[in-house]
Enzyme design. Structure first.
Site, PDB file in Angstrom:
ATOM      1  N   CYS A 130      -6.432   1.381   5.817  1.00 57.32           N
ATOM      2  CA  CYS A 130      -6.745   0.349   6.426  1.00 57.32           C
ATOM      3  C   CYS A 130      -6.038  -0.102   7.659  1.00 57.32           C
ATOM      4  CB  CYS A 130      -6.571  -0.772   5.360  1.00 57.32           C
ATOM      5  SG  CYS A 130      -4.742  -1.399   5.038  1.00 57.32           S
ATOM      6  N   CYS A 138      -2.165  -0.188   7.557  1.00 57.18           N
ATOM      7  CA  CYS A 138      -1.486   0.962   7.363  1.00 57.18           C
ATOM      8  C   CYS A 138      -1.833   1.830   8.794  1.00 57.18           C
ATOM      9  CB  CYS A 138      -2.100   1.596   6.081  1.00 57.18           C
ATOM     10  SG  CYS A 138      -1.463   0.846   4.812  1.00 57.18           S
ATOM     11  N   HIS A 197       0.897  -1.083   0.064  1.00 54.38           N
ATOM     12  CA  HIS A 197      -0.197  -0.136   0.054  1.00 54.38           C
ATOM     13  C   HIS A 197       0.894   0.998  -0.159  1.00 54.38           C
ATOM     14  CE1 HIS A 197      -3.932  -2.009   1.668  1.00 54.38           C
ATOM     15  NE2 HIS A 197      -3.573  -2.496   0.721  1.00 54.38           N
ATOM     16  N   GLU A 225       0.849   3.850   1.875  1.00 58.65           N
ATOM     17  CA  GLU A 225       1.236   4.247   3.197  1.00 58.65           C
ATOM     18  C   GLU A 225       2.440   3.564   3.594  1.00 58.65           C
ATOM     19  OE1 GLU A 225      -1.648   3.519   2.131  1.00 58.65           O
ATOM     20  OE2 GLU A 225      -3.479   4.022   3.644  1.00 58.65           O
TER      21      GLU A 225
END
Lengths: 149, 149
Positions: B86, B89, B56, B58
């Protein structure tokens, strides 16, 4: 004597990874991922070495296992990890859709159980495998660290 | 005209990262990390390219920012991300101790707010910055994807 490929067998492999972390001055957490009783990823905590708080054993194992399988999802895999995963690692396990999650020592403060991190609905959980050995290594690490400071 | 370094300014930079993801066929989420109003990390979702569900925006931004600063913690940093993080993260942000988390579009199903992921007590949260632009890019991506299949 033939050794069965049971949860204790693979957790012992994860413990060997945790010992490698210990020897490097890392918080001793180790992880193994298996696919059809074959180890496809081994990893240990590298947060100090990599200067990266996201470098938990599980995160590295997920990446390595997906790389090995050539697919993003780990539906038919099992993660063995010596310490109960944190929110980040449990959250990552959700995305991998891992089939089974086996952990050793519990983490009552920052573990996913207390913090109620949502796992994938298909992930089975087994806890407490070699829990004492896993916890002892962690305790020994923090006692030694305290005595050094 | 002099443009102020406000949250919208940096979210726009995160949106540019999300557009790069879009152009590569990745779910368009972008992230920026700043330190004293300077961008020290830029990243976008790479889960398809890297074949890794943990990639992801992040996560990559946290790793890059820690690497840039030479320290594991991001206490004086701000994360700008186009979509609500999410569990994974948000859980990672806990470990980074990030000072401020700014997100654009909400993620009512799998976002950290609904799933009650614990943030670091020192992390301030600002939401809804350029929310419509961030959400529109995501919607456009999924509409195009549906039409291709």
């Amino acid at each position: 004597m033939i050794q069965a490929f049971d949860d204790a067998y693979f957790m012992n492999k994860a413990l060997q990874e945790a010992q490698l972390a210990f020897d490097q001055g890392e918080v001793p957490v180790g992880a193994i991922i298996t696919f059809k009783d074959q180890i496809i990823a081994r990893a240990h905590n590298l947060t100090e070495t990599l200067n990266d708080v996201t470098a938990h054993a599980e995160m590295q194992a997920f990446t390595a296992a997906a790389d090995f399988l050539g697919g993003k999802y780990l539906k038919d895999c099992t993660l063995y990890v010596t310490l109960e995963p944190c929110q980040m690692c449990a959250g990552a396990s959700y995305w991998t859709q891992i089939g089974k999650l086996v952990y050793g020592a519990s983490e009552p403060e920052r573990g996913f159980v207390k913090l109620q991190t949502k796992l994938h609905p298909k992930t089975k959980v087994v806890k407490g495998i070699l829990a004492e050995e896993c916890a002892t290594l962690l305790k020994r690490f923090f006692i030694e660290k305290r005595n050094l400071n």
